[in-house]
Design an enzyme around this catalytic site. Structure first.
Site, mmCIF file in Angstrom:
data_model
loop_
_atom_site.group_PDB
_atom_site.id
_atom_site.type_symbol
_atom_site.label_atom_id
_atom_site.label_comp_id
_atom_site.label_asym_id
_atom_site.label_seq_id
_atom_site.Cartn_x
_atom_site.Cartn_y
_atom_site.Cartn_z
ATOM 1 N N GLU A 1 0.833 -1.191 0.000
ATOM 2 C CA GLU A 1 0.000 0.000 0.000
ATOM 3 C C GLU A 1 0.874 1.250 0.000
ATOM 4 O O GLU A 1 2.067 1.193 0.330
ATOM 5 C CB GLU A 1 -0.959 0.009 1.191
ATOM 6 C CG GLU A 1 -0.314 0.098 2.538
ATOM 7 C CD GLU A 1 -1.337 0.011 3.677
ATOM 8 O OE1 GLU A 1 -2.413 -0.579 3.460
ATOM 9 O OE2 GLU A 1 -1.052 0.524 4.772
ATOM 10 N N ARG B 1 -10.896 -6.761 19.973
ATOM 11 C CA ARG B 1 -10.686 -7.013 21.403
ATOM 12 C C ARG B 1 -10.671 -5.679 22.128
ATOM 13 O O ARG B 1 -10.783 -4.613 21.528
ATOM 14 C CB ARG B 1 -9.343 -7.705 21.620
ATOM 15 C CG ARG B 1 -8.195 -6.942 20.957
ATOM 16 C CD ARG B 1 -6.837 -7.483 21.324
ATOM 17 N NE ARG B 1 -5.777 -6.946 20.493
ATOM 18 C CZ ARG B 1 -5.221 -5.753 20.628
ATOM 19 N NH1 ARG B 1 -5.667 -4.916 21.565
ATOM 20 N NH2 ARG B 1 -4.252 -5.354 19.829
#
Length: 498
Positions: A202, A294
């Protein structure tokens, strides 16, 4: 709806203790697990029950998912909270917990799988109006093809491990000449760290900020965002200082990022607490980076500005309850900063500095919170992350939160090991941080070990002041009154030394 009456925390240290404190407030009994190295850890003593998993290495203790599940069944545990790290983003573990008839306090295994792969995550969110960094849409192994795509994207580019995290399997490539060697290193490191050599490419944002959005979703499809956290002060691609809200995010940008984060959550039918991470360029354009499925280490700053206990909300969601508040109910109250107190030596490239906490005295006072898992006299094990504690401050505005944090750092007494407190004090006092004009290259741009040598701790200043007074008395044979006698000489010396 399934009421949780007994909770096992499949973790250690400060996060285990933090989760169990909320559980206790909710009338839930707790089970701690521990390795032989953590036998005397505070989280073990705090729990209603505690079970030794095995030897110190995490592969022989905290990563033994099947053993944890087996023990949970033996102890009639209703739910398992994984904390962060270890098994928290292990989809296979979450699935086995569910198959055993135990509640997993976290998202579905399917959500963990999708967001656990950066490539799968990008593909999932591509159906929503979420900004993505220009790059490849699939893993690449053919170097010639990868090199061609890198040229199309434009250098500098970033090679990243699809299954990666924490800066592992990541390489910045400045030009075509170094592409091949850097890709080979990224693939090798990804295989070694994650057992998966898949990488993608990227565009590299040259002056990036790391800003993330906390989300909560229930199992009925409701999702809200609890504003942003600024996490740009990092070393080795890992965070050291976090704050909420960010100094540069406008209300309009906050809403846009929040809406994008909610879109990411809906793209994988997410429920529970999660964090959507964005990279932000120097023009404040933001791009989706990844989702952490999480609780985050830095979750306390969000709790401080929203008044919401994220662990309590996690447990409610795991029980099947609907969110008790809407987006409109959430407001930002003041400003919060967190510094991670690592057993690391900033003078030696932040390398771990393991030893014994000969002195360990926490700061106190209004607006100060310490999440830790150690006591004075304990040794820092070499087997785990070297974080000792998280020091959090909250105040009515950013300037006051910074001032309060500097005061708290000065009060934090730790000896026997080197810590990151000195670096954090330096960073918080730096003009770049105070102005909000900083990015993830703060350490690279501003920090050298020498800057710490000019800063004396309060204890060092007091010692030098006392020695100076004693020396002056001997040299001049003049009695110098102390502060209790109305004199001001000692404080004057201290001001000069500081």
């Amino acid at each position: 709806m399934s009421k949780i009456k007994k909770l096992l925390v499949a973790n250690r240290g400060e996060i285990s203790l933090r989760i169990m404190r909320t559980a206790k407030e909710m009338g839930i009994s707790t089970v701690a697990v521990y390795s032989e190295a953590d036998r005397n850890s505070p989280h073990v003593h705090f729990a209603d029950e505690a079970i030794c998993l095995g030897p110190a290495p995490s592969s022989e203790s905290y990563l033994l998912g099947e053993k944890i599940i087996s023990l949970s069944k033996e102890l009639n545990v209703d739910a398992i909270h994984p904390g962060y790290g270890f098994l928290s983003e292990n989809a296979d573990f979450a699935r086995k917990v569910k198959d055993a008839g135990i509640i997993f306090v976290g998202p579905s295994p399917e959500s963990i799988e999708v967001m656990g792969s950066k490539l799968a995550a990008k593909q999932a969110v591509s159906h929503y109006d979420i900004p993505l960094v220009p790059g490849t849409e699939e893993a690449i192994s053919d170097i010639s093809v990868a090199k061609r795509r890198a040229a199309e994207i434009g250098y500098p580019i970033l090679i990243k491990a699809s299954a990666g995290g924490g800066g592992k399997g990541m390489r910045i490539v400045e030009n075509e000449e170094e592409f091949e060697s850097q890709m080979q290193r990224a693939v090798s490191e990804a295989k070694s760290a994650f057992g998966d050599g898949a990488v993608f490419i990227e565009k590299f944002i040259t002056s990036p900020r790391h800003i993330e959005i906390q989300i909560l979703g229930d199992q009925k499809g409701n999702v809200v965002y609890l504003f942003e956290r600024e996490c740009s002060i990092q070393r080795r691609h890992q965070k050291v200082i976090e704050e909420a809200p960010s100094a540069v995010v406008t209300p309009e940008m906050r809403k846009a990022m929040g809406d994008a984060a909610v879109g990411v959550a809906k793209a994988c039918d997410y429920y529970g607490a999660g964090t959507v991470e964005f990279i932000v360029d120097d023009q404040l354009n933001f791009y989706f980076l990844e989702m952490n499925t999480r609780l985050q280490v830095e979750h306390p700053v969000t709790e401080m500005i929203t008044g919401k206990d994220l662990v309590r909300e996690q447990i409610y969601i795991a029980e099947g309850r609907q969110l008790s508040f809407s987006q409109e109910d959430l407001k930002i109250h003041g400003h919060s900063i967190e510094v991670r107190v690592y057993a690391e030596d900033p003078r030696n490239n932040f390398l771990p500095d393991i030893g014994t906490l000969h002195t360990y005295q926490r700061p106190e006072g209004p607006g100060i919170r310490v999440d830790d898992g150690f006591e004075q006299g304990m040794a820092i094990p070499i087997y785990y992350d070297p974080m000792i504690a998280k020091l959090i401050t909250h105040a009515e505005d950013r300037t006051s939160a910074i001032d309060r944090m500097i005061r708290a750092i000065d009060e934090y007494k730790i000896s026997g090991i080197q810590t990151t407190l000195g670096f954090c004090r330096f960073a918080l006092s730096h003009e770049a941080f105070i102005s909000g004009n900083f990015d993830t290259k703060f350490v690279e741009h501003y920090f050298t070990p020498e800057v710490l040598d000019s800063d004396l701790t309060l204890e060092e200043s007091e010692l030098l002041a006392a020695l100076a007074v004693e020396f002056l008395q001997k040299e001049t044979n003049i009695s110098i009154p102390n502060s209790s006698q109305g004199g001001t000489n000692e404080s004057a010396w201290r001001k000069r030394l500081n």
